[in-house]
Structure formats: C-alpha cells, structure tokens
Design an enzyme around this catalytic site. Structure first.
Site, PDB file in Angstrom:
ATOM      1  N   LYS A 127       5.651 -10.718  17.790  1.00 26.08           N
ATOM      2  CA  LYS A 127       6.979 -10.133  17.796  1.00 26.08           C
ATOM      3  C   LYS A 127       7.019  -8.898  16.915  1.00 26.08           C
ATOM      4  O   LYS A 127       7.963  -8.123  16.949  1.00 26.08           O
ATOM      5  CB  LYS A 127       7.990 -11.148  17.245  1.00 26.08           C
ATOM      6  CG  LYS A 127       7.952 -12.485  17.917  1.00 26.08           C
ATOM      7  CD  LYS A 127       8.826 -13.489  17.113  1.00 26.08           C
ATOM      8  CE  LYS A 127       8.529 -14.889  17.515  1.00 26.08           C
ATOM      9  NZ  LYS A 127       9.103 -15.871  16.557  1.00 26.08           N
ATOM     10  N   GLY A 128       5.981  -8.743  16.105  1.00 31.04           N
ATOM     11  CA  GLY A 128       5.993  -7.734  15.045  1.00 31.04           C
ATOM     12  C   GLY A 128       6.176  -6.293  15.475  1.00 31.04           C
ATOM     13  O   GLY A 128       6.634  -5.454  14.709  1.00 31.04           O
TER      14      GLY A 128
ATOM     15  N   GLU B  29       1.192  -2.042  18.428  1.00 32.76           N
ATOM     16  CA  GLU B  29       0.992  -3.145  17.474  1.00 32.76           C
ATOM     17  C   GLU B  29       1.629  -2.800  16.129  1.00 32.76           C
ATOM     18  O   GLU B  29       1.779  -1.626  15.783  1.00 32.76           O
ATOM     19  CB  GLU B  29      -0.527  -3.380  17.345  1.00 32.76           C
ATOM     20  CG  GLU B  29      -0.987  -4.444  16.386  1.00 32.76           C
ATOM     21  CD  GLU B  29      -0.510  -5.854  16.697  1.00 32.76           C
ATOM     22  OE1 GLU B  29       0.712  -6.054  16.778  1.00 32.76           O
ATOM     23  OE2 GLU B  29      -1.361  -6.756  16.806  1.00 32.76           O
ATOM     24  N   ASP B  30       2.030  -3.809  15.396  1.00 31.60           N
ATOM     25  CA  ASP B  30       2.625  -3.584  14.087  1.00 31.60           C
ATOM     26  C   ASP B  30       1.584  -3.183  13.043  1.00 31.60           C
ATOM     27  O   ASP B  30       1.758  -2.225  12.307  1.00 31.60           O
ATOM     28  CB  ASP B  30       3.409  -4.829  13.611  1.00 31.60           C
ATOM     29  CG  ASP B  30       2.617  -6.131  13.741  1.00 31.60           C
ATOM     30  OD1 ASP B  30       1.417  -6.093  14.112  1.00 31.60           O
ATOM     31  OD2 ASP B  30       3.196  -7.195  13.466  1.00 31.60           O
TER      32      ASP B  30
ATOM     33  N   ASP C 287      -5.250  -5.569  11.018  1.00 29.27           N
ATOM     34  CA  ASP C 287      -5.746  -6.228   9.819  1.00 29.27           C
ATOM     35  C   ASP C 287      -7.261  -6.422   9.971  1.00 29.27           C
ATOM     36  O   ASP C 287      -8.022  -5.505   9.671  1.00 29.27           O
ATOM     37  CB  ASP C 287      -4.969  -7.542   9.667  1.00 29.27           C
ATOM     38  CG  ASP C 287      -5.194  -8.245   8.348  1.00 29.27           C
ATOM     39  OD1 ASP C 287      -5.396  -7.559   7.341  1.00 29.27           O
ATOM     40  OD2 ASP C 287      -5.169  -9.484   8.332  1.00 29.27           O
TER      41      ASP C 287
ATOM     42  N   LYS D  44      -4.747  -1.771   7.695  1.00 29.86           N
ATOM     43  CA  LYS D  44      -5.359  -2.113   6.403  1.00 29.86           C
ATOM     44  C   LYS D  44      -6.868  -2.023   6.576  1.00 29.86           C
ATOM     45  O   LYS D  44      -7.515  -3.026   6.851  1.00 29.86           O
ATOM     46  CB  LYS D  44      -5.022  -3.564   6.037  1.00 29.86           C
ATOM     47  CG  LYS D  44      -3.616  -3.840   5.593  1.00 29.86           C
ATOM     48  CD  LYS D  44      -3.551  -5.292   5.112  1.00 29.86           C
ATOM     49  CE  LYS D  44      -2.208  -5.900   5.359  1.00 29.86           C
ATOM     50  NZ  LYS D  44      -2.158  -7.332   5.068  1.00 29.86           N
TER      51      LYS D  44
ATOM     52  N   PHE E   7       0.170  -7.812   1.367  1.00 32.06           N
ATOM     53  CA  PHE E   7       0.885  -8.457   2.461  1.00 32.06           C
ATOM     54  C   PHE E   7       2.246  -7.795   2.604  1.00 32.06           C
ATOM     55  O   PHE E   7       3.054  -7.819   1.685  1.00 32.06           O
ATOM     56  CB  PHE E   7       1.043  -9.957   2.228  1.00 32.06           C
ATOM     57  CG  PHE E   7       1.491 -10.656   3.472  1.00 32.06           C
ATOM     58  CD1 PHE E   7       0.564 -11.045   4.429  1.00 32.06           C
ATOM     59  CD2 PHE E   7       2.838 -10.877   3.710  1.00 32.06           C
ATOM     60  CE1 PHE E   7       0.978 -11.655   5.609  1.00 32.06           C
ATOM     61  CE2 PHE E   7       3.262 -11.484   4.887  1.00 32.06           C
ATOM     62  CZ  PHE E   7       2.332 -11.874   5.839  1.00 32.06           C
TER      63      PHE E   7
ATOM     64  N   ASP F 135       6.749 -10.075   9.495  1.00 33.93           N
ATOM     65  CA  ASP F 135       7.381 -11.246   8.891  1.00 33.93           C
ATOM     66  C   ASP F 135       6.498 -11.953   7.867  1.00 33.93           C
ATOM     67  O   ASP F 135       5.291 -11.751   7.806  1.00 33.93           O
ATOM     68  CB  ASP F 135       7.712 -12.273   9.977  1.00 33.93           C
ATOM     69  CG  ASP F 135       6.472 -13.014  10.465  1.00 33.93           C
ATOM     70  OD1 ASP F 135       5.505 -12.327  10.863  1.00 33.93           O
ATOM     71  OD2 ASP F 135       6.439 -14.258  10.410  1.00 33.93           O
TER      72      ASP F 135
ATOM     73  N   ARG G 146      11.814  -9.809   9.086  1.00 35.73           N
ATOM     74  CA  ARG G 146      11.538  -8.880  10.197  1.00 35.73           C
ATOM     75  C   ARG G 146      12.603  -7.788  10.296  1.00 35.73           C
ATOM     76  O   ARG G 146      12.344  -6.681  10.755  1.00 35.73           O
ATOM     77  CB  ARG G 146      11.498  -9.630  11.537  1.00 35.73           C
ATOM     78  CG  ARG G 146      10.311 -10.552  11.713  1.00 35.73           C
ATOM     79  CD  ARG G 146      10.184 -10.956  13.177  1.00 35.73           C
ATOM     80  NE  ARG G 146       9.325 -12.099  13.387  1.00 35.73           N
ATOM     81  CZ  ARG G 146       8.006 -12.050  13.515  1.00 35.73           C
ATOM     82  NH1 ARG G 146       7.382 -10.900  13.431  1.00 35.73           N
ATOM     83  NH2 ARG G 146       7.302 -13.149  13.709  1.00 35.73           N
TER      84      ARG G 146
HETATM   85  P1  IMP Z   1      -5.790  -8.930  13.156  1.00 37.42           P
HETATM   86  O1  IMP Z   1      -5.971  -7.434  13.102  1.00 37.42           O
HETATM   87  O2  IMP Z   1      -6.362  -9.535  14.384  1.00 37.42           O
HETATM   88  O3  IMP Z   1      -6.285  -9.580  11.908  1.00 37.42           O
HETATM   89  O4  IMP Z   1      -4.294  -9.336  13.278  1.00 37.42           O
HETATM   90  C1  IMP Z   1      -3.262  -8.557  12.906  1.00 37.42           C
HETATM   91  C2  IMP Z   1      -2.009  -9.410  12.960  1.00 37.42           C
HETATM   92  O5  IMP Z   1      -1.884 -10.194  11.766  1.00 37.42           O
HETATM   93  C3  IMP Z   1      -0.794  -8.518  13.016  1.00 37.42           C
HETATM   94  O6  IMP Z   1      -0.385  -8.292  14.324  1.00 37.42           O
HETATM   95  C4  IMP Z   1       0.217  -9.303  12.200  1.00 37.42           C
HETATM   96  O7  IMP Z   1       0.936 -10.167  13.066  1.00 37.42           O
HETATM   97  C5  IMP Z   1      -0.581 -10.118  11.254  1.00 37.42           C
HETATM   98  N1  IMP Z   1      -0.618  -9.481   9.911  1.00 37.42           N
HETATM   99  C6  IMP Z   1      -1.679  -8.901   9.319  1.00 37.42           C
HETATM  100  N2  IMP Z   1      -1.378  -8.416   8.099  1.00 37.42           N
HETATM  101  C7  IMP Z   1      -0.059  -8.676   7.927  1.00 37.42           C
HETATM  102  C8  IMP Z   1       0.858  -8.387   6.853  1.00 37.42           C
HETATM  103  O8  IMP Z   1       0.544  -7.789   5.808  1.00 37.42           O
HETATM  104  N3  IMP Z   1       2.138  -8.808   7.033  1.00 37.42           N
HETATM  105  C9  IMP Z   1       2.555  -9.459   8.160  1.00 37.42           C
HETATM  106  N4  IMP Z   1       1.723  -9.739   9.175  1.00 37.42           N
HETATM  107  C10 IMP Z   1       0.426  -9.360   9.072  1.00 37.42           C
HETATM  108 MG    MG Z   2       1.128  -9.218  15.396  1.00 36.32          MG
END
Ligand code: IMP
Ligand code: MG
Length: 170
Positions: A40-41, A95-96, A99, A127, A148, A155, A161
């Site tokens: 949902k981000g 995408e939000d 990570d 990040k 974070f 969220d 959010r």
């Molecule tokens: P990844 O890149 O596959 O590790 O996943 C990224 C997802 O993890 C994002 O779409 C977010 O939903 C969640 N996420 C990663 N870091 C944060 C943060 O600092 N705050 C909130 N959600 C996060």
């Molecule tokens: Mg996400």
C-alpha cells in the site's frame, strides 16, 4: 514508540516528485504509460507523481509480500496481481522505498514475463546501504541512510501512512 522526527518535509518531497514527473514526461514523449503501484506504501507517491504527468496514463496495482529468509533472492508472494494486460505496454513500477531490492528485482522480471514493451522503476526513496540484490531505480526521489521511515504512504504496523512528510522513529 517515541516521537516522529521529520526527515523530508512535504514541500521538499513534493517538489522532487514534480521533477520526477517532468523527467518521465520527457522520457516518454508521445507514449502512453502504465503505472503499476505496489500497495500500500506507494499510493500517495503514485497519485502525486501521476497528477503531474500529462501523458495518457493507466493505473494498476499489485500487492506483494516478502518472506524473510536466508536465500539471497528472497521469496515474494503475490497477494494481488495487475488487472489488465500489459503486453506491448510501457510500464513503470511505482514503489515507496527500495530496501534490500528483493521486491523490485522480482517484480521487474515478473512484469517483463508478461511481455511489457519496457519496465522501468520509479521509487520515492532508496536505502542503498541495505541492498542485498543489486537493482537501480530509473527514477529516484531521495537516497536516505539506514533509518526506519514512515509517512507519505509508509507505515509502521499500518500506522503513520497518512503523515504528509517522511519521518523517522526516534
Ligand atoms: P525490499 O526492497 O524487497 O527489501 O522491500 C522494500 C519494502 O519493505 C518496501 O516496499 C516497504 O514496504 C518495506 N520497507 C523497507 N524499509 C522501510 C522503512 O524504512 N519503512 C517502512 N517500510 C519499509
Ligand atoms: Mg512496499
């Protein structure tokens, strides 16, 4: 849970998103675009981004979850898939935050397999220090350090959010 500190203000964020929209508009001149928001981000970022692009745009959404694991590829589960065919379409995944990079690496490949003409990535935040799988966004709002963050769609246990800025939890 402590206080929320502002990391990126609403004004700074929205000014940057506007620049991203302008860049997309230039890169996709004369083309239709399918924006695929990852729930949902990405919702607030997606609406802000879309409002400033004048191309014809279709919106679609996916909902995915990742399993924490030791494998470097990670495993992604699709809870909700896109509704319409993207065959031959120019797609931008919205995408939000990137990570570890697992979600987007998986999704990019997944959408390419659905025969999209092109698949690019627009992310509000990244990040880089957390990356496990190498993936570069085509459009990136801000690189942030390993904190974070919440707000503007992001969220902590479904909370925060609706904050109009990016904050972090002290
Ligand atoms: P990844 O890149 O596959 O590790 O996943 C990224 C997802 O993890 C994002 O779409 C977010 O939903 C969640 N996420 C990663 N870091 C944060 C943060 O600092 N705050 C909130 N959600 C996060
Ligand atoms: Mg996400």
């Amino acid at each position: 849970m402590g206080d929320i500190k502002v990391l990126i203000s609403k004004e700074t964020l929205e000014e940057r998103i506007k620049e991203m929209s302008e860049q997309i508009e230039k890169d996709y001149e004369g083309k239709d675009i399918v924006l695929i928001g990852i729930l949902k981000g990405s919702v607030m970022f997606m609406t802000e981004l879309a409002k400033n692009i004048k191309n014809d745009i279709a919106l679609d959404f996916m909902d995915v979850s990742s399993y924490e694991g030791t494998e470097s590829t990670g495993r992604i589960k699709i809870n909700k898939d896109i509704r319409d065919s993207i065959e031959g379409k120019d797609v931008i995944i919205v995408e939000d935050i990137v990570d570890t990079g697992r979600t987007l690496t998986y999704l990019k490949e997944y959408l390419k397999q659905k025969k999209a003409k092109s698949v690019k990535i627009a992310t509000m935040l990244s990040k880089p220090s957390r990356r496990v799988v190498e993936i570069d966004a085509d459009y990136l709002g801000f690189e942030i350090e390993d904190k974070f963050v919440v707000g503007y769609g992001l969220d902590y246990n479904e909370k925060y959010r609706n904050l109009p800025y990016i904050g972090y939890i002290e």
